[in-house]
Design an enzyme around this catalytic site. Structure first.
Site, PDB file in Angstrom:
ATOM      1  N   SER A 192       0.681  -1.259  -0.044  1.00 47.78           N
ATOM      2  CA  SER A 192       0.169   0.112   0.031  1.00 47.78           C
ATOM      3  C   SER A 192       0.691   1.397  -0.214  1.00 47.78           C
ATOM      4  O   SER A 192       1.664   1.505  -0.986  1.00 47.78           O
ATOM      5  CB  SER A 192      -0.988  -0.149   1.091  1.00 47.78           C
ATOM      6  OG  SER A 192      -1.719   0.760   1.189  1.00 47.78           O
ATOM      7  N   ASP A 201      -9.299  -5.445  -5.376  1.00 48.35           N
ATOM      8  CA  ASP A 201      -8.899  -4.328  -4.582  1.00 48.35           C
ATOM      9  C   ASP A 201      -9.527  -2.889  -5.020  1.00 48.35           C
ATOM     10  O   ASP A 201      -9.454  -2.539  -6.064  1.00 48.35           O
ATOM     11  CB  ASP A 201      -7.384  -4.359  -4.714  1.00 48.35           C
ATOM     12  CG  ASP A 201      -6.565  -3.590  -3.626  1.00 48.35           C
ATOM     13  OD1 ASP A 201      -7.166  -2.433  -3.222  1.00 48.35           O
ATOM     14  OD2 ASP A 201      -5.537  -3.946  -3.543  1.00 48.35           O
ATOM     15  N   HIS A 253      -7.292  -5.353  -0.910  1.00 48.14           N
ATOM     16  CA  HIS A 253      -6.362  -4.681  -0.467  1.00 48.14           C
ATOM     17  C   HIS A 253      -5.729  -5.652   0.981  1.00 48.14           C
ATOM     18  O   HIS A 253      -4.623  -5.569   1.202  1.00 48.14           O
ATOM     19  CB  HIS A 253      -6.841  -3.382  -0.024  1.00 48.14           C
ATOM     20  CG  HIS A 253      -5.581  -2.366  -0.093  1.00 48.14           C
ATOM     21  ND1 HIS A 253      -4.903  -1.997  -1.238  1.00 48.14           N
ATOM     22  CD2 HIS A 253      -5.031  -1.604   1.087  1.00 48.14           C
ATOM     23  CE1 HIS A 253      -4.037  -1.067  -0.915  1.00 48.14           C
ATOM     24  NE2 HIS A 253      -4.060  -0.886   0.385  1.00 48.14           N
TER      25      HIS A 253
END
Ligand code: NAG
Ligand code: NAG
Length: 412
Positions: free
Chosen positions: A183, A353, A387
């Site tokens: 991320s 995601d 994610h």
């Protein structure tokens, strides 16, 4: 004032992210039950709470960044399987994303989590905790309760924090270093490489849920941001620390949910995407330890990328203040095309995601990686991954971490 409105709505986006990883039902309970998550329980570090108990050799270290922040870092020197023979272990930095800390990597069993898998594969593993998170709230002169402590954005992670981490580990090990980030830890890595930081110290780079562009999020949250809904912003409230567990931020989020009729019960899914493979008990442990603080400025900076679709330094939104910081009225641009073409890079992105949207990753690849040396770039796509799966899916060891490990073991 459409501009201010859109900034506010983007602030909401990130508030919502925070709420998402928490969930409102448990909110009040957690606050009373756990107290302040940002305090370290009786000085016990991550080694003791999550690593040595599984039979790994772990060392607590502190790295002081060039701008004075004192980071807590865990070094896992040995896996449970001792490597036989006279081998020099290669160091790996494991870097978490925004609003979480290093503890997130250890939610699953040793054979399922990334740092321990790397350790068991003979790597010298360094787990970093970014400034402002629970174990990294010290500074050479600032107190984390002061506003000044929080006057940084992810630009400063690129300019000061990561270079200090690389310098420290280079000095200790005398070796080139592998890097794996998730991320925000991917954005800071990409920008660092584009800026020529640590290019001579790094051996290879693995990026999980890569983030660079953010405009193409197709989630309801992205749509909310685009529609400019919110009336009140955190900066106008004067909050420099974005503490997701603090009363001011939680009130702000609750009010926003009410005001815009958001179903705040399922925001984790709304924001991170439909995570395929999170274990129930790991997820509830995750809710106990996260989210962690970041600076409000970091969230606004991310929000600026959503709005502008351009990667630049933090925009102070007043020409004279930008002038003061940058010597120009607008923030300088980052150019990812400057990433050296011969740096070995592995990327893995998921089809579910919501933050690292497929279209945004495709733009990153087509704008900046077309002429990367073909044998130095591997890209993995996992259809059902979102994610959160990249941090602690129960099958991430098979789906992703095995690939990361073999990528690091390749001789480039
Ligand atoms: C390990 O290998 C290095 C060179 O590769 C050598 O200098 C060193 O003496 C060796 N150590 C042992 C304990 O064999
Ligand atoms: C990931 O690993 C699988 C085998 O486990 C392999 O088939 C695949 O090509 C790898 N992908 C990448 C991008 O390395």
């Amino acid at each position: 004032m459409p501009f201010v409105d859109s900034m506010n709505s983007i602030a909401l986006t990130f508030c919502v992210i925070v709420l998402a990883v928490h969930g409102p039902q448990t909110w009040a309970l957690d606050r009373g039950f756990l107290g302040n998550r940002n305090s370290t329980p009786s000085g016990e570090g991550l080694c003791a709470s999550s690593i040595t108990i599984h039979g790994y050799k772990c060392q607590e270290l502190e790295i002081t960044t060039k701008d004075g922040y004192i980071l807590s870092v865990q070094r896992i020197l040995d896996g449970r399987v001792k490597v036989v023979g006279n081998v020099t272990k290669e160091p790996v930095i494991v870097q978490h994303g925004v609003l979480v800390d290093g503890a997130t990597w250890f939610l699953n069993r040793p054979e399922q989590n990334l740092p321990m898998i790397l350790a068991d594969n003979g790597f010298d593993v360094w787990v970093v905790n970014t400034r402002g998170t629970r174990y990294s709230r010290k500074h050479i002169k600032l107190d984390a309760s002061s506003q000044e402590y929080w006057y940084w954005s992810w630009d400063d992670l690129v300019a000061y924090e990561l270079p200090s981490v690389f310098d420290f580990i280079s000095k200790k090990t005398g070796q080139k270093i592998h890097y794996v980030g998730h991320s925000l830890g991917t954005l800071t890595a990409l920008v660092s490489l584009a800026e020529g930081k640590w290019v001579n110290q790094v051996k290879s780079v693995a990026l999980l849920s890569p983030i660079a562009y953010l405009k193409r999020m197709t989630t309801p949250i992205g749509a909310i941001a685009a529609r400019s809904l919110l009336g009140e912003s955190l900066t106008s409230m004067g909050i420099a620390e974005f503490d997701p567990n603090g009363v001011r931020v939680t009130d702000f989020i609750h009010n926003s949910c009410d005001k815009y009729n958001l179903n705040c019960n399922d925001l984790f899914t709304l924001v991170t995407g439909e995570n395929c493979c999170l274990d129930k008990s790991s997820f509830s442990d995750f809710m106990k330890i996260e989210p962690q603080s970041s600076s409000t400025r970091t969230l606004f900076h991310l929000a600026q990328i959503v709005r502008t679709d351009v990667l630049s330094k933090f925009d102070f939104m007043r020409p004279n203040i930008n002038m003061l910081h940058y010597g120009q009225p607008t923030p300088p641009l980052y150019d990812l095309s400057k990433i050296p073409k011969d740096i070995p890079i592995f990327m893995s992105y998921g089809g579910a995601d919501a933050l690292s949207d497929i279209a945004d990753v495709k733009k990153l690849l087509s704008d900046h990686f077309q002429d990367h040396e073909a044998d130095k770039l591997s890209v993995q796509f996992i259809q059902n991954y979102a994610h959160g799966d990249y941090m602690f899916a129960t099958n991430a060891h098979e789906q992703v971490y095995r690939n990361v490990t073999s990528f690091f073991k390749r001789n480039f």
